[in-house]
Design a protein around this motif. Sequence first.
Motif, mmCIF file in Angstrom:
data_model
loop_
_atom_site.group_PDB
_atom_site.id
_atom_site.type_symbol
_atom_site.label_atom_id
_atom_site.label_comp_id
_atom_site.label_asym_id
_atom_site.label_seq_id
_atom_site.Cartn_x
_atom_site.Cartn_y
_atom_site.Cartn_z
ATOM 1 N N MET A 12 41.040 79.511 -12.866
ATOM 2 C CA MET A 12 39.563 79.442 -12.881
ATOM 3 C C MET A 12 38.802 79.785 -11.623
ATOM 4 O O MET A 12 39.156 79.559 -10.542
ATOM 5 C CB MET A 12 38.889 78.418 -13.363
ATOM 6 N N LEU A 13 37.810 80.781 -11.828
ATOM 7 C CA LEU A 13 37.000 81.012 -10.656
ATOM 8 C C LEU A 13 36.182 79.789 -10.304
ATOM 9 O O LEU A 13 35.368 79.175 -11.062
ATOM 10 C CB LEU A 13 35.991 82.095 -11.067
ATOM 11 N N ASP A 14 36.189 79.430 -8.973
ATOM 12 C CA ASP A 14 35.473 78.344 -8.081
ATOM 13 C C ASP A 14 34.357 78.709 -7.649
ATOM 14 O O ASP A 14 34.254 79.179 -6.383
ATOM 15 C CB ASP A 14 36.451 77.701 -7.471
ATOM 16 N N LEU A 15 32.996 78.871 -8.315
ATOM 17 C CA LEU A 15 31.880 79.364 -7.963
ATOM 18 C C LEU A 15 31.146 78.349 -7.554
ATOM 19 O O LEU A 15 30.502 77.372 -8.148
ATOM 20 C CB LEU A 15 30.933 80.173 -9.110
ATOM 21 N N TRP A 16 30.401 78.402 -6.141
ATOM 22 C CA TRP A 16 29.293 77.538 -5.841
ATOM 23 C C TRP A 16 28.244 78.298 -5.100
ATOM 24 O O TRP A 16 28.423 79.473 -4.798
ATOM 25 C CB TRP A 16 29.939 76.623 -4.582
ATOM 26 N N PHE A 17 26.925 77.814 -5.606
ATOM 27 C CA PHE A 17 25.631 78.038 -4.869
ATOM 28 C C PHE A 17 25.265 77.371 -3.779
ATOM 29 O O PHE A 17 25.533 76.113 -4.009
ATOM 30 C CB PHE A 17 24.544 78.217 -5.908
ATOM 31 N N THR A 18 24.957 77.667 -2.590
ATOM 32 C CA THR A 18 24.709 77.148 -1.454
ATOM 33 C C THR A 18 23.203 77.316 -0.923
ATOM 34 O O THR A 18 22.929 78.560 -0.901
ATOM 35 C CB THR A 18 25.616 77.215 -0.221
ATOM 36 N N ALA A 76 28.623 77.559 -13.238
ATOM 37 C CA ALA A 76 29.452 78.173 -14.463
ATOM 38 C C ALA A 76 29.307 79.772 -14.513
ATOM 39 O O ALA A 76 30.227 80.522 -14.395
ATOM 40 C CB ALA A 76 28.964 77.627 -15.633
ATOM 41 N N ARG A 77 28.127 80.002 -13.977
ATOM 42 C CA ARG A 77 27.894 81.515 -13.974
ATOM 43 C C ARG A 77 26.557 81.991 -13.449
ATOM 44 O O ARG A 77 25.715 80.992 -13.409
ATOM 45 C CB ARG A 77 28.002 82.314 -15.380
ATOM 46 N N THR A 78 26.426 83.297 -13.105
ATOM 47 C CA THR A 78 25.269 83.649 -12.640
ATOM 48 C C THR A 78 24.378 84.363 -13.887
ATOM 49 O O THR A 78 25.058 85.279 -14.362
ATOM 50 C CB THR A 78 25.202 84.875 -11.483
ATOM 51 N N LEU A 79 23.275 84.010 -14.545
ATOM 52 C CA LEU A 79 22.758 84.630 -15.583
ATOM 53 C C LEU A 79 21.982 85.749 -14.974
ATOM 54 O O LEU A 79 21.722 86.775 -16.065
ATOM 55 C CB LEU A 79 21.698 83.442 -16.199
ATOM 56 N N HIS A 80 21.294 85.762 -14.293
ATOM 57 C CA HIS A 80 20.558 86.993 -13.625
ATOM 58 C C HIS A 80 20.405 86.982 -12.402
ATOM 59 O O HIS A 80 20.173 86.013 -11.529
ATOM 60 C CB HIS A 80 19.236 86.801 -14.558
ATOM 61 N N THR A 81 20.106 88.102 -11.601
ATOM 62 C CA THR A 81 19.616 88.178 -10.148
ATOM 63 C C THR A 81 19.228 89.692 -9.948
ATOM 64 O O THR A 81 19.521 90.635 -10.622
ATOM 65 C CB THR A 81 21.088 88.105 -9.455
ATOM 66 N N THR A 136 24.195 75.949 -13.652
ATOM 67 C CA THR A 136 24.768 75.044 -12.687
ATOM 68 C C THR A 136 25.528 73.939 -13.617
ATOM 69 O O THR A 136 24.947 73.496 -14.605
ATOM 70 C CB THR A 136 23.953 74.066 -11.660
ATOM 71 N N GLU A 137 26.311 73.361 -13.121
ATOM 72 C CA GLU A 137 27.134 72.347 -13.868
ATOM 73 C C GLU A 137 26.354 70.990 -13.755
ATOM 74 O O GLU A 137 26.400 70.572 -14.861
ATOM 75 C CB GLU A 137 28.468 71.861 -13.395
ATOM 76 N N ASN A 149 30.186 68.091 -8.830
ATOM 77 C CA ASN A 149 29.617 69.345 -8.939
ATOM 78 C C ASN A 149 28.706 69.616 -7.930
ATOM 79 O O ASN A 149 27.969 70.693 -7.972
ATOM 80 C CB ASN A 149 29.059 69.596 -10.442
ATOM 81 N N VAL A 150 28.491 68.594 -6.974
ATOM 82 C CA VAL A 150 27.286 68.693 -6.003
ATOM 83 C C VAL A 150 27.794 68.520 -4.459
ATOM 84 O O VAL A 150 28.702 67.272 -4.356
ATOM 85 C CB VAL A 150 26.400 67.725 -6.165
ATOM 86 N N ASN A 151 27.842 69.033 -3.541
ATOM 87 C CA ASN A 151 28.141 68.813 -2.280
ATOM 88 C C ASN A 151 26.955 68.834 -1.302
ATOM 89 O O ASN A 151 26.027 69.366 -1.222
ATOM 90 C CB ASN A 151 28.956 69.755 -1.646
ATOM 91 N N PHE A 152 27.108 67.794 -0.425
ATOM 92 C CA PHE A 152 26.047 67.711 0.783
ATOM 93 C C PHE A 152 26.691 67.895 1.875
ATOM 94 O O PHE A 152 27.985 67.459 2.585
ATOM 95 C CB PHE A 152 25.712 65.950 0.789
ATOM 96 N N THR A 153 26.507 68.868 2.779
ATOM 97 C CA THR A 153 26.981 69.473 3.948
ATOM 98 C C THR A 153 25.832 69.428 5.092
ATOM 99 O O THR A 153 24.729 69.747 5.045
ATOM 100 C CB THR A 153 27.467 70.969 3.668
ATOM 101 N N CYS A 154 26.654 69.095 6.294
ATOM 102 C CA CYS A 154 25.690 68.941 7.463
ATOM 103 C C CYS A 154 26.531 69.262 8.691
ATOM 104 O O CYS A 154 27.569 69.042 8.952
ATOM 105 C CB CYS A 154 24.828 67.578 7.732
ATOM 106 N N ARG A 155 25.545 69.850 9.657
ATOM 107 C CA ARG A 155 26.317 70.397 10.792
ATOM 108 C C ARG A 155 26.483 69.426 11.691
ATOM 109 O O ARG A 155 25.659 68.374 11.861
ATOM 110 C CB ARG A 155 25.209 71.513 11.297
#
Lengths: 277, 277
Positions: free
Chosen positions: A1-7, A21-26, A39-40, B13-19
């Motif tokens: 499964m594709l492991d997709l994350w937004f940062t 889960a997916r990008t609906l629009h950009t 988002t999950e 489903n949520v990560n917290f990341t710091c430098r």
Amino acid sequence: MLDLWFTEKQTKNVNFTCRIARTLHTETSKFQNIAVLETEEFGKMLVLDGTVQTTVEDEFIYHEMITHIPLYTHPNPKMVLVIGGGDGGTIREILKHPSVELVVLVEIDERVVEVSKMFLPEISSALNDKRVRVNINDGIEYVKNLESNNYDVIIVDSTDPVGPAEGLFTLDFYKHVFKSLTDDGILIAQTESPFFNRSLIKRVYKNISTIFPIAKLFLANIPTYPSGLWSFTIGSKKYDPVSTNLQDKYDIDCKYYTKELHRSCFVLPKFVQELLK
Amino acid sequence: MLDLWFTEKQTKNVNFTCRIARTLHTETSKFQNIAVLETEEFGKMLVLDGTVQTTVEDEFIYHEMITHIPLYTHPNPKMVLVIGGGDGGTIREILKHPSVELVVLVEIDERVVEVSKMFLPEISSALNDKRVRVNINDGIEYVKNLESNNYDVIIVDSTDPVGPAEGLFTLDFYKHVFKSLTDDGILIAQTESPFFNRSLIKRVYKNISTIFPIAKLFLANIPTYPSGLWSFTIGSKKYDPVSTNLQDKYDIDCKYYTKELHRSCFVLPKFVQELLK
């Protein structure tokens, strides 16, 4: 499964990352990159230039608090102006107040309105209400050219103070807002995080205090915004939001706002009080 | 330059990341992995099993609120027990109350105490005060074996309810705490995020309500904890924290807590109120 994350880069040194889960629009509009992500954790999320604007799961907090504090403070709000807020969430909350006759939404980016209508009907559906006029325009120019005494409440539902929204945080802009408000009018603006944007909060509060007889800051907890704590600043010509008598006011259906919170959200932690001195 | 980042998995489903500038210390004790990181945004940070415990920049919020709410509610707190809290921050706040004669800290992991003493003196220095006894022990066993009527206030300053701290969130544990408290005694426990740990909050509140005549939940904003919003639950035999008269109480030096916040932090958003029904 594709492991997709937004940062999202919340500060230079802090990132917020969530699984999608997916990008609906950009797309890239004339003004900015616009994305809708599924988002999950938070459901659908609207992202402008990489910054989280709102999510289906927690949008109620921001939209209730930016709306009901000023609209319950004003005894009879009929004419309301929203600058920004193209997703329509603030409009939905405004229309819960029975006295409201007309809401004008001035949004600079037509595509934000269109994308919200298409992908976020839970948030945007009130944009179709017959009491609403959507005006695609620069809010700064719009307010500069308004005649005096137009609106009972003006809500600045803006993006962060970079790019097109920068001018919405200036003394000059607040002066035009003051002029456009009726004699008992109220301004409210979203004013960022007390942890990460201290100098902005200080400056905006000072500016609004200079122009309005009453200036007050309150806080709300928004998990998808940087630090999870968000500030809103009010400028009021006549009515003090803290001493509003809400006992005999109509009730509205909310998930965050309560009449007790209307008062307690103005009770600030010591370090936030100090920012305003 | 080396680009170093620390990531906490706050939820699935949520990560917290710091430098981070550097890792100051890391070891695996009998109970857990212990790390001290120098972060760019929050200063030094204590991490147990990958979870942020406290940072030099925002620790004041958690430590002030878990301490001053119960200690100002009790009219004359002399004997205080802290379960967990090996970093010493809660102890530092407790010792600001002039009535306190003895504080017992029961921490399961001696290495947390030692590492905090070595790397986090800003937080831990009060551990050397002559009113403090550090007892390296399992808090659950310690409380089970206590005689009745020992403590005025018991503070459960625990890690998350996984691993060694799990038993600190059970009905059985709260029953032993009740027995160990004096007739006007007060329990306070950190009880996680109202956004991410709703069922835990419901369960703990129900358990504490079952045992104590007075049960109350309050909130504080902690930017390095999941969602930025944190809950604390109080069980009290006699004194209601919300109706405490603080007007004539001594003042103490704080950065978050104020006597007005003592009341307003109990005013809950609607969705948190609903959790407690």
